[in-house]
Design an enzyme around this catalytic site. Structure first.
Site, mmCIF file in Angstrom:
data_model
loop_
_atom_site.group_PDB
_atom_site.id
_atom_site.type_symbol
_atom_site.label_atom_id
_atom_site.label_comp_id
_atom_site.label_asym_id
_atom_site.label_seq_id
_atom_site.Cartn_x
_atom_site.Cartn_y
_atom_site.Cartn_z
ATOM 1 N N ARG A 117 28.179 21.368 39.273
ATOM 2 C CA ARG A 117 28.934 22.311 40.086
ATOM 3 C C ARG A 117 29.481 23.404 39.159
ATOM 4 O O ARG A 117 29.794 23.141 37.994
ATOM 5 C CB ARG A 117 30.083 21.597 40.806
ATOM 6 C CG ARG A 117 29.591 20.530 41.786
ATOM 7 C CD ARG A 117 30.752 19.767 42.411
ATOM 8 N NE ARG A 117 30.257 18.712 43.304
ATOM 9 C CZ ARG A 117 29.991 17.466 42.906
ATOM 10 N NH1 ARG A 117 30.188 17.115 41.634
ATOM 11 N NH2 ARG A 117 29.536 16.569 43.758
ATOM 12 N N LYS A 136 34.489 16.400 41.182
ATOM 13 C CA LYS A 136 34.857 16.453 42.601
ATOM 14 C C LYS A 136 35.090 15.061 43.161
ATOM 15 O O LYS A 136 36.016 14.845 43.949
ATOM 16 C CB LYS A 136 33.748 17.153 43.390
ATOM 17 C CG LYS A 136 34.025 17.249 44.882
ATOM 18 C CD LYS A 136 32.895 17.959 45.606
ATOM 19 C CE LYS A 136 33.170 18.033 47.107
ATOM 20 N NZ LYS A 136 32.078 18.703 47.824
ATOM 21 N N HIS A 156 26.114 27.653 42.368
ATOM 22 C CA HIS A 156 26.066 26.312 42.965
ATOM 23 C C HIS A 156 24.643 25.967 43.393
ATOM 24 O O HIS A 156 24.267 24.794 43.478
ATOM 25 C CB HIS A 156 27.015 26.238 44.165
ATOM 26 C CG HIS A 156 27.402 24.853 44.551
ATOM 27 N ND1 HIS A 156 26.546 23.973 45.161
ATOM 28 C CD2 HIS A 156 28.582 24.182 44.396
ATOM 29 C CE1 HIS A 156 27.173 22.841 45.390
ATOM 30 N NE2 HIS A 156 28.401 22.926 44.932
ATOM 31 N N ARG A 169 21.958 23.355 41.892
ATOM 32 C CA ARG A 169 21.926 21.935 42.265
ATOM 33 C C ARG A 169 20.838 21.683 43.311
ATOM 34 O O ARG A 169 20.047 20.738 43.202
ATOM 35 C CB ARG A 169 23.299 21.499 42.794
ATOM 36 C CG ARG A 169 24.360 21.526 41.709
ATOM 37 C CD ARG A 169 25.761 21.354 42.262
ATOM 38 N NE ARG A 169 25.967 20.068 42.940
ATOM 39 C CZ ARG A 169 26.145 18.921 42.310
ATOM 40 N NH1 ARG A 169 26.088 18.863 40.980
ATOM 41 N NH2 ARG A 169 26.368 17.810 42.986
ATOM 42 N N HIS A 172 26.560 12.489 42.878
ATOM 43 C CA HIS A 172 26.854 12.064 44.244
ATOM 44 C C HIS A 172 27.071 10.559 44.256
ATOM 45 O O HIS A 172 26.510 9.841 43.418
ATOM 46 C CB HIS A 172 25.705 12.425 45.192
ATOM 47 C CG HIS A 172 25.601 13.892 45.454
ATOM 48 N ND1 HIS A 172 24.479 14.493 45.958
ATOM 49 C CD2 HIS A 172 26.506 14.897 45.277
ATOM 50 C CE1 HIS A 172 24.676 15.799 46.082
ATOM 51 N NE2 HIS A 172 25.893 16.063 45.677
ATOM 52 N N TYR A 224 27.698 2.695 42.024
ATOM 53 C CA TYR A 224 27.185 2.457 40.682
ATOM 54 C C TYR A 224 28.094 3.128 39.650
ATOM 55 O O TYR A 224 28.791 4.092 39.945
ATOM 56 C CB TYR A 224 25.774 3.039 40.540
ATOM 57 C CG TYR A 224 24.715 2.267 41.284
ATOM 58 C CD1 TYR A 224 24.270 1.041 40.808
ATOM 59 C CD2 TYR A 224 24.148 2.767 42.452
ATOM 60 C CE1 TYR A 224 23.275 0.329 41.483
ATOM 61 C CE2 TYR A 224 23.165 2.065 43.138
ATOM 62 C CZ TYR A 224 22.724 0.848 42.643
ATOM 63 O OH TYR A 224 21.759 0.153 43.301
#
Length: 402
Positions: free
Chosen positions: A241, A268, A331, A334, A358, A368
């Site tokens: 990001r 984030k 952005h 991504r 994510h 994870y």
């Protein structure tokens, strides 16, 4: 001694010592050598002489001071110490103040682990859009319409998306109030469906390999400020990001191991993130290291090494290179990586999602950790960097790797 008069008070002047102008019934005006004037009441309770402060003249007039004297005398007549009652009332008010939405909100904000830029934003929302309206209210007394009115005020000025964020924060504050035993329920939950829908937000991105090649060439040929060029060059390689990239700190890098560990406070999802660095990414970092490593930030701002690159720098550079806002954004790197890594280079979606930071969960629903699939992710990052080099050089024969 006759009672005081307003004229006598106005004519009184400070002297070299404290004066006392008596009115009767224990009430007197104390005048300090500096000119301060305080109303005092001298009284006895349980055989002890005491003093009670009744206010400051002229904010508290002679008549109001007399009224307060009579209130205190009525308490004494019932066996109540007016001084102690004043202390008890102040303590009760302090206790009630601690139960207000404003007090709970500030306590909640202190405990959040946020990126500093986001903390500033939330605090501004609270101070400007929320607390002036409900900050002094008891959290337990608030209802859904109180929060809806906050959202409506923001909607009227066009801040629809910010309004959603603010109401979300208010809901978290009310949940904290419940957990703290201050409130019984969260009325924000009743606003579901009541707010204006958030406008759909899409970050423009180039996701076709043939269109990406000209962008890579333009970045390679960029002649603007060196720090901006390095940020532009690193952006497609790490596809973070924009805020995570421009606020990069040298303390987060292990250049010997070839990894970048971004702390949770800057992510984030509030989970630390590990970025394996390709050979090409390492070359960029080693090039910039001698010039900016004496400061905190890898990409310092134009006017101060103590601040990172501004949030508009990368997008502005893209515009100068001819890529409009509806074509490519910082952005957007991504989405570029996500699409081409999957559709062209054939990497598993879950590996890509891990590297995009994510949340990916195992079959038992647990997230994870940062090192999951690290070997595959390291290989993917290097193959991605090699692919971008070939694409920039015009050496990609097939759009799909076998």
């Amino acid at each position: 001694m006759p009672p005081l008069s307003d004229l006598a008070i106005r004519r009184s002047k400070p002297t070299g010592k404290t004066q006392k102008l008596f009115d009767g019934g224990g009430l007197y005006l104390e005048i300090s050598p500096a000119g301060g004037r305080w109303w005092r009441l001298k009284y006895r309770f349980d055989g002890k002489e005491k003093r009670l402060a009744l206010g400051v003249y002229p904010e508290v007039s002679l008549q109001l001071a007399r009224n307060r004297r009579e209130d205190a005398r009525r308490l004494l007549a019932t066996g109540t110490d007016p001084g102690q009652q004043k202390k008890d009332a102040a303590a009760a008010k302090a206790g009630m103040d601690a139960l207000t939405f404003g007090a709970i909100a500030r306590e909640w904000m202190k405990g959040r682990i946020w990126a500093e830029s986001y903390r500033v934003k939330v605090e501004a929302w609270m101070e400007n859009d929320v607390l002036p309206w409900i900050g002094s209210r008891q959290a337990a007394d608030l209802e859904a319409p109180d929060f809806l009115s906050i959202a409506r005020r923001m909607e009227r000025r066009g801040a629809i998306e910010s309004g959603h964020r603010v109401i979300q924060n208010c809901g978290q504050i009310m949940r904290y109030a419940i957990a703290s035993g201050v409130a019984k329920r969260n009325p924000v939950a009743d606003l579901r469906g009541a707010l204006q829908p958030k406008p759909k937000r899409h970050y423009a991105a180039i996701t076709d390999a043939k269109d990406l090649a000209p962008l890579l060439r333009a970045i390679h040929a960029y002649t603007g400020r060196a720090v901006t060029r390095w940020a532009l060059a690193l952006a497609p390689l790490v596809f973070l990001r924009p805020g995570e990239l421009r606020q990069a700190e040298w303390s987060e890098f292990d250049l010997d191991a070839g990894v970048w560990l971004i702390p949770a406070a800057r992510m984030k999802m509030r989970t630390e993130h590990l970025v394996p660095l390709s050979r090409q990414a390492m070359e960029i970092l080693r090039e910039i290291h001698p010039l900016t490593n004496r400061g905190r930030f890898v990409f310092p701002g134009r006017n101060s090494n103590a601040r990172p690159l501004s949030e508009n720098t990368v997008n502005s550079a893209l515009r100068r290179m001819g890529f409009e806002g509806d074509q490519m954004t910082g952005h957007g790197f991504r989405a570029t990586a996500r699409t081409i890594l999957d559709e062209v280079l054939g990497f598993r979606p879950d590996i890509i999602e891990h590297q995009l930071a994510h949340t990916v969960k195992d079959p038992n629903g647990r997230a994870y950790n940062r090192t999951t699939h690290l070997v595959e992710r390291t290989r993917m990052m290097q193959e991605w960097a090699d692919y971008l080099d070939r694409l920039r050089a015009g050496n990609v024969v097939s759009l799909r790797v076998a």
